[in-house]
Design a protein around this motif. Structure first.
Motif, mmCIF file in Angstrom:
data_model
loop_
_atom_site.group_PDB
_atom_site.id
_atom_site.type_symbol
_atom_site.label_atom_id
_atom_site.label_comp_id
_atom_site.label_asym_id
_atom_site.label_seq_id
_atom_site.Cartn_x
_atom_site.Cartn_y
_atom_site.Cartn_z
ATOM 1 N N ARG A 1 54.948 80.119 53.918
ATOM 2 C CA ARG A 1 55.180 79.177 52.816
ATOM 3 C C ARG A 1 54.323 79.523 51.608
ATOM 4 O O ARG A 1 54.787 79.437 50.463
ATOM 5 C CB ARG A 1 54.909 77.752 53.289
ATOM 6 C CG ARG A 1 55.878 77.236 54.335
ATOM 7 C CD ARG A 1 55.570 75.828 54.757
ATOM 8 N NE ARG A 1 55.717 74.901 53.639
ATOM 9 C CZ ARG A 1 55.457 73.608 53.719
ATOM 10 N NH1 ARG A 1 55.008 73.076 54.857
ATOM 11 N NH2 ARG A 1 55.623 72.819 52.667
ATOM 12 N N ALA A 2 53.084 79.933 51.832
ATOM 13 C CA ALA A 2 52.213 80.311 50.716
ATOM 14 C C ALA A 2 52.757 81.547 49.999
ATOM 15 O O ALA A 2 52.713 81.623 48.762
ATOM 16 C CB ALA A 2 50.795 80.577 51.225
ATOM 17 N N ALA A 3 53.289 82.505 50.756
ATOM 18 C CA ALA A 3 53.862 83.698 50.134
ATOM 19 C C ALA A 3 55.086 83.339 49.303
ATOM 20 O O ALA A 3 55.289 83.877 48.199
ATOM 21 C CB ALA A 3 54.222 84.719 51.200
ATOM 22 N N ARG A 4 55.907 82.427 49.787
ATOM 23 C CA ARG A 4 57.124 82.054 49.070
ATOM 24 C C ARG A 4 56.824 81.336 47.757
ATOM 25 O O ARG A 4 57.589 81.456 46.806
ATOM 26 C CB ARG A 4 58.009 81.187 49.961
ATOM 27 C CG ARG A 4 58.714 81.980 51.060
ATOM 28 C CD ARG A 4 59.630 81.111 51.886
ATOM 29 N NE ARG A 4 60.449 81.926 52.788
ATOM 30 C CZ ARG A 4 61.302 81.420 53.671
ATOM 31 N NH1 ARG A 4 61.438 80.101 53.781
ATOM 32 N NH2 ARG A 4 62.013 82.219 54.451
ATOM 33 N N ARG A 5 55.709 80.602 47.720
ATOM 34 C CA ARG A 5 55.357 79.963 46.448
ATOM 35 C C ARG A 5 54.412 80.838 45.631
ATOM 36 O O ARG A 5 53.855 80.392 44.635
ATOM 37 C CB ARG A 5 54.749 78.587 46.695
ATOM 38 C CG ARG A 5 53.418 78.551 47.411
ATOM 39 C CD ARG A 5 52.868 77.123 47.469
ATOM 40 N NE ARG A 5 51.560 77.097 48.095
ATOM 41 C CZ ARG A 5 51.344 76.883 49.392
ATOM 42 N NH1 ARG A 5 52.363 76.659 50.199
ATOM 43 N NH2 ARG A 5 50.118 76.888 49.870
ATOM 44 N N ARG A 6 54.233 82.100 46.097
ATOM 45 C CA ARG A 6 53.466 83.125 45.397
ATOM 46 C C ARG A 6 51.988 82.765 45.238
ATOM 47 O O ARG A 6 51.332 83.196 44.297
ATOM 48 C CB ARG A 6 54.101 83.448 44.035
ATOM 49 C CG ARG A 6 55.560 83.857 44.132
ATOM 50 C CD ARG A 6 56.106 84.380 42.828
ATOM 51 N NE ARG A 6 55.496 85.650 42.460
ATOM 52 C CZ ARG A 6 55.857 86.836 42.972
ATOM 53 N NH1 ARG A 6 56.804 86.910 43.887
ATOM 54 N NH2 ARG A 6 55.264 87.947 42.557
ATOM 55 N N ASP A 7 51.497 82.006 46.184
ATOM 56 C CA ASP A 7 50.067 81.731 46.248
ATOM 57 C C ASP A 7 49.473 82.749 47.209
ATOM 58 O O ASP A 7 49.254 82.472 48.399
ATOM 59 C CB ASP A 7 49.824 80.301 46.749
ATOM 60 C CG ASP A 7 48.349 79.921 46.740
ATOM 61 O OD1 ASP A 7 47.505 80.809 46.506
ATOM 62 O OD2 ASP A 7 48.047 78.739 46.987
ATOM 63 N N PHE A 8 49.201 83.943 46.700
ATOM 64 C CA PHE A 8 48.847 85.051 47.579
ATOM 65 C C PHE A 8 47.435 84.931 48.139
ATOM 66 O O PHE A 8 47.139 85.497 49.193
ATOM 67 C CB PHE A 8 49.040 86.378 46.847
ATOM 68 C CG PHE A 8 50.464 86.621 46.461
ATOM 69 C CD1 PHE A 8 51.457 86.650 47.420
ATOM 70 C CD2 PHE A 8 50.831 86.788 45.134
ATOM 71 C CE1 PHE A 8 52.778 86.868 47.083
ATOM 72 C CE2 PHE A 8 52.144 87.004 44.781
ATOM 73 C CZ PHE A 8 53.132 87.042 45.754
ATOM 74 N N THR A 9 46.563 84.207 47.441
ATOM 75 C CA THR A 9 45.229 83.979 47.999
ATOM 76 C C THR A 9 45.324 83.140 49.267
ATOM 77 O O THR A 9 44.758 83.486 50.312
ATOM 78 C CB THR A 9 44.329 83.279 46.969
ATOM 79 O OG1 THR A 9 44.180 84.122 45.827
ATOM 80 C CG2 THR A 9 42.955 82.999 47.569
ATOM 81 N N ALA A 10 46.062 82.032 49.182
ATOM 82 C CA ALA A 10 46.258 81.199 50.370
ATOM 83 C C ALA A 10 47.039 81.957 51.444
ATOM 84 O O ALA A 10 46.758 81.830 52.643
ATOM 85 C CB ALA A 10 46.995 79.918 49.990
ATOM 86 N N HIS A 11 48.012 82.750 51.015
ATOM 87 C CA HIS A 11 48.814 83.521 51.969
ATOM 88 C C HIS A 11 47.940 84.438 52.802
ATOM 89 O O HIS A 11 48.067 84.488 54.042
ATOM 90 C CB HIS A 11 49.850 84.350 51.207
ATOM 91 C CG HIS A 11 50.511 85.402 52.042
ATOM 92 N ND1 HIS A 11 51.371 85.100 53.078
ATOM 93 C CD2 HIS A 11 50.418 86.763 52.005
ATOM 94 C CE1 HIS A 11 51.783 86.227 53.642
ATOM 95 N NE2 HIS A 11 51.226 87.244 53.006
ATOM 96 N N ARG A 12 47.024 85.164 52.158
ATOM 97 C CA ARG A 12 46.157 86.087 52.903
ATOM 98 C C ARG A 12 45.241 85.329 53.860
ATOM 99 O O ARG A 12 44.990 85.789 54.986
ATOM 100 C CB ARG A 12 45.340 86.934 51.930
ATOM 101 C CG ARG A 12 46.186 87.898 51.104
ATOM 102 C CD ARG A 12 45.324 88.840 50.294
ATOM 103 N NE ARG A 12 46.145 89.656 49.403
ATOM 104 C CZ ARG A 12 46.216 89.494 48.096
ATOM 105 N NH1 ARG A 12 45.493 88.559 47.509
ATOM 106 N NH2 ARG A 12 46.989 90.271 47.357
ATOM 107 N N ARG A 13 44.750 84.181 53.447
ATOM 108 C CA ARG A 13 43.848 83.414 54.311
ATOM 109 C C ARG A 13 44.590 82.903 55.554
ATOM 110 O O ARG A 13 44.078 82.983 56.674
ATOM 111 C CB ARG A 13 43.215 82.264 53.532
ATOM 112 C CG ARG A 13 42.325 82.737 52.369
ATOM 113 C CD ARG A 13 41.764 81.573 51.571
ATOM 114 N NE ARG A 13 40.737 80.872 52.308
ATOM 115 C CZ ARG A 13 39.460 81.236 52.368
ATOM 116 N NH1 ARG A 13 39.051 82.321 51.722
ATOM 117 N NH2 ARG A 13 38.582 80.534 53.056
#
Length: 223
Positions: A147-159
């Motif tokens: 979900r974080a990747a889909r909203r392009r929040d890549f910092t949260a995505h990596r965590r």
């Protein structure tokens, strides 16, 4: 595996860490999963291989869920380390996205299957709680990373991806913990060799993933 701008020592450590996770994940994916794809559970149970004996006499649907769990987990273990390769993310982002989708799909399949068969584990109520919690957290972290990747929040995505991999790596740590625990059961507690696996297995439902998550959180806080 981000190495740009880091001191030489930390760069080397991250490179070595990446290869350790990649090779150990691939090894477990190969040696722990392939036997179940090349022989029946009954045949493996007669050879006293892995967990086959616990599922050889189960209904067909339970065996199907068990296979979904081990195959999905094996795929997740094999491909997840690639997601931490900075060069792949930077140079071929399409590969990163494709592998990420495969990894998340494998985690979801294996996590749901693991949750279903958690009450059937060999460690009793402790196993149900430990493996059940592992499955729930695994699903949560994988979905949160997606979900974080889909909203392009890549910092949260990596965590979230780091946390999801910590759960995925439980498949490796479970097997690594079993070895010293079996030796300890025989050498320190006088357990008969034929009972050592069952004794050791009672300790791994939480031990295989709680330290992983603590280390992941420590690394994330440092980052």
């Amino acid at each position: 595996m981000v190495t740009t701008g880091l001191p030489a020592g930390r760069r080397t450590g991250r490179v070595l860490g990446f290869w350790w996770f990649a090779l150990s994940g691939a090894a477990v994916a190969a040696f722990a999963v392939v036997p179940y794809l090349t022989a029946s559970l009954r045949q493996l149970a007669e050879q006293d291989a892995g967990l086959a004996a616990a599922y050889a006499g189960r209904p067909a649907w339970v065996q199907a869920v068990f296979y979904a769990h081990i195959v999905g987990g094996g795929i997740a273990l094999a491909v997840s380390p690639l997601q931490f390769a900075a060069r792949i993310r930077a140079r071929v982002p399409r590969v990163h996205r494709t592998v990420g989708r495969i990894a998340v799909a494998a985690m979801l399949v294996s996590g749901v299957a693991g949750l279903v068969i958690a009450p059937l584990n060999q460690a009793g109520p402790v196993g149900t709680a430990g493996f059940g919690a592992l499955a729930v957290l695994w699903l949560w972290f994988a979905v949160a990373a997606l979900r974080a990747a889909r909203r392009r929040d890549f910092t949260a995505h990596r965590r979230w991806a780091v946390r999801a991999f910590a759960m995925t790596y439980a498949g490796v740590m479970l097997r690594l913990w079993l070895i010293p625990l079996m030796f300890a059961a025989i050498g320190w507690f006088g357990v008969a060799p034929e009972d050592a696996f069952a004794t050791a297995y009672a300790y791994v439902p939480f031990l295989c993933w709680v330290p992983n998550l603590l280390v992941a959180e420590f690394v994330l806080r440092r980052s």
